[in-house]
Design an enzyme around this catalytic site. Structure first.
Site, PDB file in Angstrom:
ATOM      1  N   CYS A   1       0.819  -1.225   0.000  1.00  0.00           N
ATOM      2  CA  CYS A   1       0.000   0.000   0.000  1.00  0.00           C
ATOM      3  C   CYS A   1       0.844   1.263   0.000  1.00  0.00           C
ATOM      4  O   CYS A   1       0.321   2.354  -0.237  1.00  0.00           O
ATOM      5  CB  CYS A   1      -0.933   0.018   1.210  1.00  0.00           C
ATOM      6  SG  CYS A   1      -2.281  -1.151   1.050  1.00  0.00           S
TER       7      CYS A   1
HETATM    8  N1  COA Z   1     -20.586  -8.773   7.898  1.00  0.00           N
HETATM    9  C1  COA Z   1     -21.144  -8.800   9.128  1.00  0.00           C
HETATM   10  N2  COA Z   1     -20.427  -8.997  10.253  1.00  0.00           N
HETATM   11  C2  COA Z   1     -19.095  -9.195  10.123  1.00  0.00           C
HETATM   12  C3  COA Z   1     -18.469  -9.178   8.877  1.00  0.00           C
HETATM   13  C4  COA Z   1     -19.264  -8.965   7.728  1.00  0.00           C
HETATM   14  N3  COA Z   1     -18.739  -8.919   6.494  1.00  0.00           N
HETATM   15  N4  COA Z   1     -17.160  -9.385   9.055  1.00  0.00           N
HETATM   16  C5  COA Z   1     -16.945  -9.520  10.375  1.00  0.00           C
HETATM   17  N5  COA Z   1     -18.147  -9.417  11.028  1.00  0.00           N
HETATM   18  C6  COA Z   1     -18.394  -9.518  12.477  1.00  0.00           C
HETATM   19  C7  COA Z   1     -17.446 -10.495  13.132  1.00  0.00           C
HETATM   20  O1  COA Z   1     -17.948 -11.792  13.058  1.00  0.00           O
HETATM   21  C8  COA Z   1     -17.400  -9.976  14.545  1.00  0.00           C
HETATM   22  O2  COA Z   1     -18.530 -10.434  15.240  1.00  0.00           O
HETATM   23  P1  COA Z   1     -18.459 -10.782  16.814  1.00  0.00           P
HETATM   24  O3  COA Z   1     -18.135  -9.461  17.484  1.00  0.00           O
HETATM   25  O4  COA Z   1     -19.821 -11.301  17.091  1.00  0.00           O
HETATM   26  O5  COA Z   1     -17.349 -11.771  16.953  1.00  0.00           O
HETATM   27  C9  COA Z   1     -17.552  -8.445  14.376  1.00  0.00           C
HETATM   28  O6  COA Z   1     -18.142  -8.265  13.088  1.00  0.00           O
HETATM   29  C10 COA Z   1     -16.226  -7.717  14.424  1.00  0.00           C
HETATM   30  O7  COA Z   1     -15.315  -8.350  13.512  1.00  0.00           O
HETATM   31  P2  COA Z   1     -13.849  -7.865  13.262  1.00  0.00           P
HETATM   32  O8  COA Z   1     -13.200  -8.652  12.162  1.00  0.00           O
HETATM   33  O9  COA Z   1     -13.134  -7.819  14.562  1.00  0.00           O
HETATM   34  O10 COA Z   1     -14.168  -6.417  12.685  1.00  0.00           O
HETATM   35  P3  COA Z   1     -13.493  -5.034  12.934  1.00  0.00           P
HETATM   36  O11 COA Z   1     -14.433  -4.172  13.648  1.00  0.00           O
HETATM   37  O12 COA Z   1     -12.082  -5.166  13.425  1.00  0.00           O
HETATM   38  O13 COA Z   1     -13.405  -4.494  11.413  1.00  0.00           O
HETATM   39  C11 COA Z   1     -11.815  -4.313   9.628  1.00  0.00           C
HETATM   40  C12 COA Z   1     -12.736  -5.223  10.410  1.00  0.00           C
HETATM   41  C13 COA Z   1     -11.008  -5.131   8.627  1.00  0.00           C
HETATM   42  C14 COA Z   1     -12.668  -3.315   8.872  1.00  0.00           C
HETATM   43  C15 COA Z   1     -10.888  -3.592  10.632  1.00  0.00           C
HETATM   44  O14 COA Z   1     -10.226  -4.480  11.474  1.00  0.00           O
HETATM   45  C16 COA Z   1      -9.877  -2.736   9.956  1.00  0.00           C
HETATM   46  O15 COA Z   1     -10.186  -1.814   9.241  1.00  0.00           O
HETATM   47  N6  COA Z   1      -8.601  -2.946  10.155  1.00  0.00           N
HETATM   48  C17 COA Z   1      -7.616  -2.106   9.549  1.00  0.00           C
HETATM   49  C18 COA Z   1      -6.839  -2.838   8.581  1.00  0.00           C
HETATM   50  C19 COA Z   1      -7.097  -2.558   7.129  1.00  0.00           C
HETATM   51  O16 COA Z   1      -8.027  -1.933   6.708  1.00  0.00           O
HETATM   52  N7  COA Z   1      -6.189  -3.081   6.354  1.00  0.00           N
HETATM   53  C20 COA Z   1      -6.216  -2.998   4.949  1.00  0.00           C
HETATM   54  C21 COA Z   1      -4.864  -3.051   4.403  1.00  0.00           C
HETATM   55  S1  COA Z   1      -3.944  -1.558   4.782  1.00  0.00           S
END
Ligand code: COA
Length: 375
Positions: free
Chosen positions: A158
């Site tokens: 990135c």
């Molecule tokens: N639809 C509905 N629910 C979902 C889902 C989807 N597509 N994906 C995950 N969930 C649920 C999970 O099951 C989890 O449920 P639980 O709390 O009951 O266990 C909850 O949502 C949280 O999941 P999680 O994976 O921990 O989500 P998050 O809030 O961390 O968000 C990202 C996920 C990827 C958006 C976030 O971690 C992020 O932005 N990280 C930064 C990294 C990034 O963007 N990298 C890209 C490359 S630079």
């Protein structure tokens, strides 16, 4: 001898015409989930296969800020039986897809600068995934544009574009080139696992170009490059194991680790402080602290990360004017994200206004390019 000052003469953008909304994406994903669960009902009941969970448009927007993403090959991505981009393989005599969109962005940048391609000395194709190892994508782009000189590919995930800008700026300072195109064609749909609920919504396709030149040949207005700073710290939290040493076999075909995988929460937690201190330290060195940064053009991965980074840099929550987002319509476009934000949100700034283009991502890698408008 005084140092030659490198500037950004112009930027260019190619946006694929097709876009996928969260609703369209989730409908297709959930059709795949329903089909998978029906096909594996017996194993799921026996506890040998895990039942897949549906995705949701509300979750996607809330977790990431993404509402839609542009893609080059929409129908196959949305087909629950395929869920990947597909296009007819091109003959070696035809331009590659990646080079084609790179050329479109480069032509946009050249025409905005009023620059003839023949006056460009070098092309860097700086992107997170090349279509092939060789010949270099950059050399194909160079040939398509009719540029003399030299070209090569570079990959810093990135952060490819900001690392490319510093490389171009250094060539200009050293007198090795006077006009360098940094092209970032990002076909992220090709390395995204569209069947992975945690990440299927993240990426989109796009191409950007940045024309970096010696100040004495640059058009008005342009952006003086005040300083750049790069940083890398090894991490497995964003990884893609695709490569020539693990060619697809019946056992590995479709293996999830040959596509993008990440520990999203760890990335969030570890990258935010790293990037915020990189910007703050470098801004102080350049005398751009204390409110002197008019705008932050941040990498577009996640709105929550950008909110926190800009808060730490500015000391208050940034509004859209201070830290514009393109996440809602483009999604994460890897190295192109901060360049799109700059391209679409820089014309309104006045002469003397300063800002920072900042990328971060796999590696980990982070890059900052501090610029000031000269008009
Ligand atoms: N639809 C509905 N629910 C979902 C889902 C989807 N597509 N994906 C995950 N969930 C649920 C999970 O099951 C989890 O449920 P639980 O709390 O009951 O266990 C909850 O949502 C949280 O999941 P999680 O994976 O921990 O989500 P998050 O809030 O961390 O968000 C990202 C996920 C990827 C958006 C976030 O971690 C992020 O932005 N990280 C930064 C990294 C990034 O963007 N990298 C890209 C490359 S630079």
């Amino acid at each position: 001898m005084s140092e030659i000052v490198p500037v950004i003469s112009a930027t260019g953008l190619y946006t694929p015409p097709d876009s996928i909304s969260n609703e369209e994406l989730v409908k297709s994903f959930n059709a795949y989930v329903a089909r998978f669960n029906a096909d594996h009902a017996v194993e799921i009941a026996a506890g040998t296969v895990s039942e897949l969970q549906p995705s949701s448009a509300e979750f996607i927007e809330k977790a990431s800020g993404i509402k839609a993403r542009h893609v080059i090959s929409k129908a196959p991505i949305l087909d629950p039986a395929i869920m990947a981009p597909r296009w007819a393989e091109r003959a070696n005599e035809e331009i590659s897809v990646l080079a084609e969109i790179g050329v479109a962005a480069a032509r946009d940048a050249l025409s905005r600068a009023g620059r003839d391609a023949a006056d460009v000395d070098a092309v860097l194709c700086a992107a997170s995934n090349m279509q092939r190892p060789y010949p270099a994508m950059a050399i194909e782009i160079q040939a398509a544009l009719g540029i003399e000189g030299f070209a090569f590919d570079m990959n810093v995930a990135c952060s490819s574009a900001t690392f490319g800008i510093q490389t171009a700026a250094d060539y200009i300072r050293a007198g090795h080139a006077r006009s360098v195109l940094v092209v970032s064609p990002e076909i992220c749909s090709g390395h995204l696992n569209w069947r992975d609920r945690d990440s299927h919504f993240i990426f989109g396709d796009v191409a950007t170009a940045v024309l970096v030149e010696a100040v004495d040949i640059a058009p008005q207005p342009h952006w003086e490059i005040l300083g750049t700073r790069l940083k890398t710290v090894f991490s497995n939290n964003i990884r893609n194991n695709f490569g020539f040493l693990n060619r697809a076999t019946p056992e590995t075909a479709g293996a999830a680790d040959k596509l993008f995988v990440q520990e999203g929460r760890k990335v969030f937690k570890e990258v935010v402080p790293m990037v915020a201190s990189l910007i703050v330290e470098e801004a102080a060195k350049l005398g751009l602290d204390g409110g002197a940064l008019r705008r932050l053009w941040l990498h577009q991965a996640n709105q929550g990360m950008n909110r926190l980074i800009s808060q730490r840099v500015l000391g208050h929550e940034a509004n859209d004017d201070e830290s514009p987002t393109v996440l809602d319509t483009y999604g994460n476009t890897s190295s192109a994200g901060s360049i799109i934000a700059f391209h679409l949100n820089s014309e309104d700034l006045a002469a003397g206004d300063a800002g920072v283009i900042c990328s971060f991502g796999a590696g980990y890698s982070a890059g900052t390019v501090f610029v000031r408008k000269v008009a």
